[in-house]
Scaffold this motif. Structure first.
Motif, mmCIF file in Angstrom:
data_model
loop_
_atom_site.group_PDB
_atom_site.id
_atom_site.type_symbol
_atom_site.label_atom_id
_atom_site.label_comp_id
_atom_site.label_asym_id
_atom_site.label_seq_id
_atom_site.Cartn_x
_atom_site.Cartn_y
_atom_site.Cartn_z
ATOM 1 N N GLY A 95 59.147 82.584 32.461
ATOM 2 C CA GLY A 95 60.153 81.724 33.092
ATOM 3 C C GLY A 95 60.885 80.953 32.020
ATOM 4 O O GLY A 95 60.408 80.812 30.888
ATOM 5 N N GLU A 96 62.052 80.429 32.384
ATOM 6 C CA GLU A 96 62.866 79.793 31.348
ATOM 7 C C GLU A 96 62.290 78.474 30.838
ATOM 8 O O GLU A 96 62.461 78.135 29.672
ATOM 9 C CB GLU A 96 64.287 79.538 31.878
ATOM 10 C CG GLU A 96 65.164 78.953 30.788
ATOM 11 C CD GLU A 96 66.614 78.811 31.159
ATOM 12 O OE1 GLU A 96 66.976 79.048 32.319
ATOM 13 O OE2 GLU A 96 67.388 78.436 30.269
ATOM 14 N N GLU A 97 61.589 77.745 31.701
ATOM 15 C CA GLU A 97 61.238 76.365 31.343
ATOM 16 C C GLU A 97 59.758 76.190 30.987
ATOM 17 O O GLU A 97 58.918 77.011 31.327
ATOM 18 C CB GLU A 97 61.579 75.423 32.524
ATOM 19 C CG GLU A 97 62.966 75.625 33.134
ATOM 20 C CD GLU A 97 64.110 75.379 32.147
ATOM 21 O OE1 GLU A 97 63.876 74.818 31.062
ATOM 22 O OE2 GLU A 97 65.237 75.775 32.458
ATOM 23 N N ILE A 111 61.408 84.561 35.964
ATOM 24 C CA ILE A 111 62.042 83.508 36.763
ATOM 25 C C ILE A 111 63.078 82.714 35.993
ATOM 26 O O ILE A 111 62.807 82.204 34.901
ATOM 27 C CB ILE A 111 60.967 82.498 37.247
ATOM 28 C CG1 ILE A 111 59.948 83.210 38.128
ATOM 29 C CG2 ILE A 111 61.603 81.340 37.999
ATOM 30 C CD1 ILE A 111 58.842 82.281 38.616
ATOM 31 N N ASP A 112 64.250 82.566 36.572
ATOM 32 C CA ASP A 112 65.181 81.523 36.127
ATOM 33 C C ASP A 112 65.360 80.583 37.322
ATOM 34 O O ASP A 112 65.974 80.946 38.323
ATOM 35 C CB ASP A 112 66.530 82.139 35.717
ATOM 36 C CG ASP A 112 67.396 81.120 34.999
ATOM 37 O OD1 ASP A 112 67.173 79.912 35.177
ATOM 38 O OD2 ASP A 112 68.309 81.552 34.266
ATOM 39 N N PRO A 113 64.791 79.369 37.234
ATOM 40 C CA PRO A 113 64.792 78.498 38.419
ATOM 41 C C PRO A 113 66.188 78.042 38.817
ATOM 42 O O PRO A 113 66.483 77.913 40.008
ATOM 43 C CB PRO A 113 63.934 77.299 37.978
ATOM 44 C CG PRO A 113 63.939 77.323 36.481
ATOM 45 C CD PRO A 113 64.089 78.762 36.084
ATOM 46 N N ILE A 114 67.036 77.768 37.824
ATOM 47 C CA ILE A 114 68.450 77.468 38.109
ATOM 48 C C ILE A 114 69.270 78.208 37.062
ATOM 49 O O ILE A 114 69.284 77.827 35.886
ATOM 50 C CB ILE A 114 68.771 75.948 38.027
ATOM 51 C CG1 ILE A 114 67.883 75.147 38.986
ATOM 52 C CG2 ILE A 114 70.250 75.714 38.349
ATOM 53 C CD1 ILE A 114 68.179 73.647 39.004
ATOM 54 N N ASP A 115 69.917 79.278 37.460
ATOM 55 C CA ASP A 115 70.826 79.959 36.551
ATOM 56 C C ASP A 115 72.208 79.365 36.814
ATOM 57 O O ASP A 115 72.821 79.645 37.845
ATOM 58 C CB ASP A 115 70.816 81.474 36.785
ATOM 59 C CG ASP A 115 71.661 82.177 35.747
ATOM 60 O OD1 ASP A 115 71.465 81.922 34.544
ATOM 61 O OD2 ASP A 115 72.552 82.957 36.133
ATOM 62 N N GLY A 116 72.652 78.543 35.870
ATOM 63 C CA GLY A 116 73.892 77.779 36.076
ATOM 64 C C GLY A 116 73.592 76.288 36.038
ATOM 65 O O GLY A 116 74.146 75.518 36.824
ATOM 66 N N VAL A 121 66.083 87.411 29.200
ATOM 67 C CA VAL A 121 65.630 88.341 30.239
ATOM 68 C C VAL A 121 65.666 87.704 31.632
ATOM 69 O O VAL A 121 65.992 88.368 32.625
ATOM 70 C CB VAL A 121 64.241 88.928 29.874
ATOM 71 C CG1 VAL A 121 63.154 87.864 29.875
ATOM 72 C CG2 VAL A 121 63.872 90.075 30.785
ATOM 73 N N TRP A 122 65.382 86.384 31.724
ATOM 74 C CA TRP A 122 65.391 85.747 33.056
ATOM 75 C C TRP A 122 66.805 85.614 33.622
ATOM 76 O O TRP A 122 66.977 85.431 34.809
ATOM 77 C CB TRP A 122 64.693 84.383 33.014
ATOM 78 C CG TRP A 122 65.100 83.533 31.857
ATOM 79 C CD1 TRP A 122 66.232 82.798 31.739
ATOM 80 C CD2 TRP A 122 64.368 83.349 30.642
ATOM 81 N NE1 TRP A 122 66.271 82.175 30.525
ATOM 82 C CE2 TRP A 122 65.138 82.484 29.825
ATOM 83 C CE3 TRP A 122 63.145 83.843 30.157
ATOM 84 C CZ2 TRP A 122 64.707 82.094 28.551
ATOM 85 C CZ3 TRP A 122 62.732 83.455 28.888
ATOM 86 C CH2 TRP A 122 63.516 82.592 28.106
ATOM 87 N N ASP A 123 67.837 85.706 32.746
ATOM 88 C CA ASP A 123 69.217 85.651 33.242
ATOM 89 C C ASP A 123 69.591 86.941 33.979
ATOM 90 O O ASP A 123 70.391 86.920 34.901
ATOM 91 C CB ASP A 123 70.222 85.501 32.079
ATOM 92 C CG ASP A 123 70.059 84.216 31.284
ATOM 93 O OD1 ASP A 123 69.895 83.156 31.910
ATOM 94 O OD2 ASP A 123 70.110 84.277 30.039
ATOM 95 N N TYR A 124 69.065 88.072 33.501
ATOM 96 C CA TYR A 124 69.602 89.333 34.011
ATOM 97 C C TYR A 124 68.589 90.228 34.737
ATOM 98 O O TYR A 124 68.982 91.183 35.428
ATOM 99 C CB TYR A 124 70.283 90.132 32.874
ATOM 100 C CG TYR A 124 69.328 90.762 31.877
ATOM 101 C CD1 TYR A 124 68.700 91.972 32.158
ATOM 102 C CD2 TYR A 124 69.051 90.167 30.650
ATOM 103 C CE1 TYR A 124 67.828 92.552 31.249
ATOM 104 C CE2 TYR A 124 68.177 90.741 29.745
ATOM 105 C CZ TYR A 124 67.578 91.930 30.049
ATOM 106 O OH TYR A 124 66.710 92.512 29.157
HETATM 107 CA CA CA Z 1 69.989 81.377 32.986
#
Ligand code: CA
Ligand code: IPD
Ligand code: CA
Length: 259
Positions: A66-68, A84-89, A210-213
């Motif tokens: 995950g990102e965080e 996981i990206d919990p908030i992309d943006g 990787v979590w972005d796409y």
């Molecule tokens: Ca992202």
């Protein structure tokens, strides 16, 4: 658990995570992380924690990338991995620009099995299962193979890595003559889903994680689109990559335009 049931439960979980974002009135205090203008809000951590808790109950043996909060160091394993990206943006979220995606992918043996991307502000749920198609709010997505000149090109500029900017702007200047217009909506996952549902012919970014796409890549390929590295190479869930996604025609046009 059967794949169909897992798919439904993942969609339900991601929709519930969306409520945490939709009901928030301000992003609140932010802290910074590596790169330039790269912020984390308490909601990024809160949504990721919520997802990890719920998804580990669905697949107890799964590992998490995950990102965080240290999960970005995790490795995509041979077994089940939630990406996981919990908030992309997050930049949109901080600015009150209502375009964000919660992105959850499940990889199995190193390839994507289920992908879910949800924009809570539009209540749009993009989801796909390997071999069972891609859907937007339950409606099956079948990509029309449009050329670049028939639609817009979505793009990102690697906002946290300014040293890549001159190169991508030069490329975008060239591509701007081939498409109707360009858009940057501030969420890579949603941009790729917008290609899957025919709102854009293609999407390009000089650097994604990787979590972005990951989740969006399955949604796009199940809809009939193509996603690769910048030069057409397979992505193989690379940790970081320059990404090119598109309808088959637009994807080929962009590759050919660079040669
Ligand atoms: Ca992202
Ligand atoms: C970012 C967004 C943005 C893209 C960046 C990503 P974040 O994700 O997807 O559109 O240009 O490369 O890092 O940081 O908002 O999760
Ligand atoms: Ca994020």
């Amino acid at each position: 658990m059967e794949k169909e049931v897992l798919f439904e439960r993942m969609c339900r979980t991601v929709r519930e995570a969306g409520d945490l974002i939709r009901t928030c009135t301000s992003a609140g205090a932010c802290r910074t992380k590596e790169g330039t203008a790269n912020f984390v809000t308490k909601y990024d951590s809160m949504v990721q924690e919520f997802l990890i808790q719920r998804l580990s109950a669905l697949v107890p043996e799964a590992v998490f990338v995950g990102e965080e909060d240290g999960y970005s160091e995790g490795k995509i394993g041979k077994g089940d991995t939630f990406i996981i990206d919990p908030i992309d943006g997050t930049t949109n979220f901080i600015c009150g620009f209502p375009v964000c995606g919660i992105s959850v992918g499940l990889s199995r043996q190193g390839r994507m099995e289920i992908g879910v991307v949800y924009n809570p502000f539009r209540e749009e749920m993009f989801a796909a299962g390997r071999g069972t198609g891609a859907f937007l709010n339950g409606r099956k997505l079948v990509l029309r193979d449009c050329a670049l000149g028939e639609s817009v090109l979505c793009m990102d500029t690697a906002p946290y890595t300014p040293e890549l900017r001159d190169g991508i702007f030069e490329e975008l200047r060239r591509l701007s003559y081939l498409c109707m217009d360009m858009r940057s909506i501030g969420s890579a996952a949603l941009s790729i889903c917008y290609v899957a549902c025919g709102r854009a012919a293609a999407y390009i970014s000089p650097k994604l994680c990787v979590w972005d796409y990951a989740a969006a890549s399955l949604i796009l390929t199940e809809a009939g689109g193509v996603i690769t590295g910048k030069n057409g190479e397979e992505l193989n869930l690379a940790t970081r990559a320059a990404v090119l996604a598109g309808s088959p025609k637009a994807h080929a046009e962009i590759l050919e335009s660079g040669t």
